[in-house]
Write a protein that holds these residues in place. Structure first.
Motif: not given
Length: 610
Positions: A21, A26, A86, A464
């Protein structure tokens, strides 16, 4: 505060996946490792890794997490799932991560069907694909239904045997009406099996049968039927002539890779039964300077993770990274041995060269177009961000619209655009439950509440959140959306898409101010596209539901209220809201109603959330 040095010391010497990350939390990379301790540490040790990708990415990593698995095979599966979920910035991915269509054979049904499928379901059906184009699937299905009288209806057997007359397909010769038990089920099963072999590219048995049937028809002086079969034979033989004969004999996929400064394209030739019966190309998204082996490995893992069929052999233009591990994983998925080879001579090498030539030509043809399209999309998102004075460029937009006919069968649609492109795998439909009558505000509130509730529940399909929510409408629709956001304590900007007197896109309504973009700008064109697309998606779903019923209303769900009483209630009260507010004695005087049915209607509206 995450202490990288301290956390590196805690890493176990076990297989698993790791998640990198950045400073904004993120996910930028997902990887797998046979030994988590050694692999993750290598990103932070100068000079240890010669991999440019690892060195480049390490500068952006602020913290990481990991999951231990029992085996490397489990790590493979988990890695693929997380990349698909992701879409990390630094993982090599299939461009757009789109869902490629399949052909679905419902072998678990008593009288199987052969259908178009948007994705591979987790059921007992048999799937063929994926195919690059939905048009290609439809062409195959049209030929299948021409060659074999396989049913296309949705009836369930034995429940629906002999209910109603045979359908139109029976009368035009494309179905033998097994639903009315006019056709032997054993022969039907043989037809389905033969059709499945044909879809795999094995046409020889079909040709043999057709030639025999043509000879029998001619002998019986059924010349029209013989001519029809002859035309079908000619079509199949033409298809065979277009296929390249391969002396290898076995089923295999031939895979080549073409690259330029910004793009990568993988070309696959599908060889079935010794003949090349099709090819597809897939754009990849390298993002960083990965090697050819990295890109091939990423493609193999993502493509075959979704593929319905894995052949015994894959012929590649060069060696993929993690070749041995991928070979073992593919064999595990296929439940038999799968080999990966890199031919250097002979017929298999000739096929690789042919695939490579096609890959180079396709990339040259489409590469510039794709780059220009991506640049337009990026510019459009930036223009919208600037017009709304947002601090960062938008990445993900979700848009919501409502469709109904006088309040009947109200539906909501949610579409998604990421980086300026429609992400259709994330589109969602909502059949409204708690709204009575044509109430767009309450409908938008319900749709958004359900969508965000599923996010709170960690539902995979809603995992998301968007950067902004667009609603088709003005202040009232925006207020309804904000009400749902406030209730669930989610902070996302909401923007209305407003139209002019001719029902064309005019601009955006944001924070009480109408914002306009130049009509010739990419940003305005994208807003127009989003508004048209969300309306189309809602209307399409609404029309589908209308087509399934003669009367569309919540009255359908009331026990004991059939079509005659529904019509009488609507004719008497004019709308659902009046029916909902009527007392029992007023309901009972409607034609065809009695005290029992009136009580059922009253209780339905006053004891249920619907």
């Amino acid at each position: 505060m995450f202490d990288i040095k301290a956390e590196l010391k805690k890493l176990p010497h076990k297989p698993g996946i790791y998640i990198m990350r950045d400073a904004s939390d993120a996910i930028i990379y997902v990887g797998k490792a046979v030994n988590l301790h050694n692999r993750v540490r290598s990103y932070f040790q100068a000079g240890v890794s010669a991999n440019y990708k690892a060195q480049y990415m390490a500068g952006f990593i602020t913290h990481f997490s990991y999951t231990v698995t029992d085996t490397e095979m489990e790590a493979f599966i988990l890695e693929n799932s997380l990349i698909k979920l992701h879409r990390p910035k630094y993982n090599i991915r299939l461009k757009d991560d789109k869902a490629y269509p399949y052909i679905r054979v419902t072998v678990h049904e008593r009288l199987p069907r052969i259908l178009f499928a948007r994705q591979r379901g987790k059921d007992k059906a048999r799937y063929f694909g994926p195919f690059m184009s939905g048009q290609r699937v439809r062409e195959i299905l049209a030929l299948v239904h021409k060659l074999w009288p396989i049913r296309q209806c949705a009836k369930q057997f034995p429940r629906d045997f002999n209910k109603g007359r045979p359908c139109l397909n029976h009368h035009i010769g494309q179905c033998r009406a097994p639903c009315n038990q006019l056709f032997d089920e054993n022969i039907y099963a043989e037809y389905v099996a033969e059709a499945a072999r044909f879809i795999q590219g094995r046409t020889t048995p079909v040709l043999s049968r057709l030639k025999k049937e043509m000879a029998e028809a001619a002998e019986d002086m059924r010349f029209e039927r013989a001519a029809e079969i002859r035309d079908t034979i000619n079509l199949l033989e033409t298809l065979n002539e277009q296929q390249k004969i391969d002396t290898g004999g076995e089923d295999r996929d031939v895979i080549a890779l073409a690259r330029n400064e910004t793009d990568a394209l993988v070309e696959i030739f599908f060889v079935r039964g010794g003949k090349m019966n099709g090819s597809e190309h897939f754009m990849m998204e390298p993002n960083i300077q990965g090697t050819d082996g990295d890109i091939l490995a990423a493609f193999l893992k993502q493509f075959y993770f979704e593929a319905a069929y894995i052949p015994k052999e894959l012929s590649l233009v060069s060696t993929p990274a993690e070749k041995d591990a991928i070979t073992a994983w593919l064999s595990h998925l296929a439940e038999r041995a799968v080999a990966i080879n890199i031919p250097q001579k002979g017929e298999k090498y000739a096929m690789i060269k042919l695939a490579q030539t096609n890959a180079d030509l396709t990339l040259a043809q489409f590469g510039a177009h794709i780059r220009n399209e991506n640049e337009r999309n990026r510019r459009a998102m930036q223009e919208i961000s600037d017009a709304l004075s947002l601090p960062e460029r938008l990445s993900r937009i979700e848009a919501i619209d409502i469709s109904n006919t006088q309040g009947f069968e109200s539906v909501g649609s949610m579409i998604v655009f990421e980086d300026g492109k429609a992400r259709k795998t994330d589109y969602r439909k909502f059949k409204l439950r708690g709204v009575v009558g044509p109430d767009d505000y309450a409908s938008i509130e319900e749709v958004l509440t359900r969508r965000l509730t599923r996010y709170r529940q960690n539902h995979t399909a809603f995992s998301k959140l968007p950067d902004i929510i667009f609603v088709d409408g003005g202040k009232g629709q925006i207020s309804a959306a904000k009400k749902a956001l406030a209730f669930l304590e989610v902070d996302i900007p909401v923007c209305g898409m407003v139209k002019d007197d001719k029902h064309r896109t005019r601009g955006l309504l944001y924070e009480g101010t109408e914002v306009t973009l130049p009509r010739t700008s990419d940003g305005f064109k994208l807003v127009t596209h989003i508004q048209d697309e969300v309306h189309r998606f809602a209307l399409e779903y609404h029309r589908k539901l209308r087509a399934n019923k003669q009367i569309h209303s919540v009255l359908d769900d009331i026990p004991g209220i059939g079509s005659t009483r529904r019509k009488a209630l609507l004719a008497h009260f004019k709308n659902i809201a009046a029916i909902q507010s009527a007392p029992t004695d007023q309901l009972a005087v409607v034609d065809g109603m009695n005290q029992k049915s009136a009580a059922a209607v009253y209780d339905f509206f006053h004891t249920n959330e619907n």
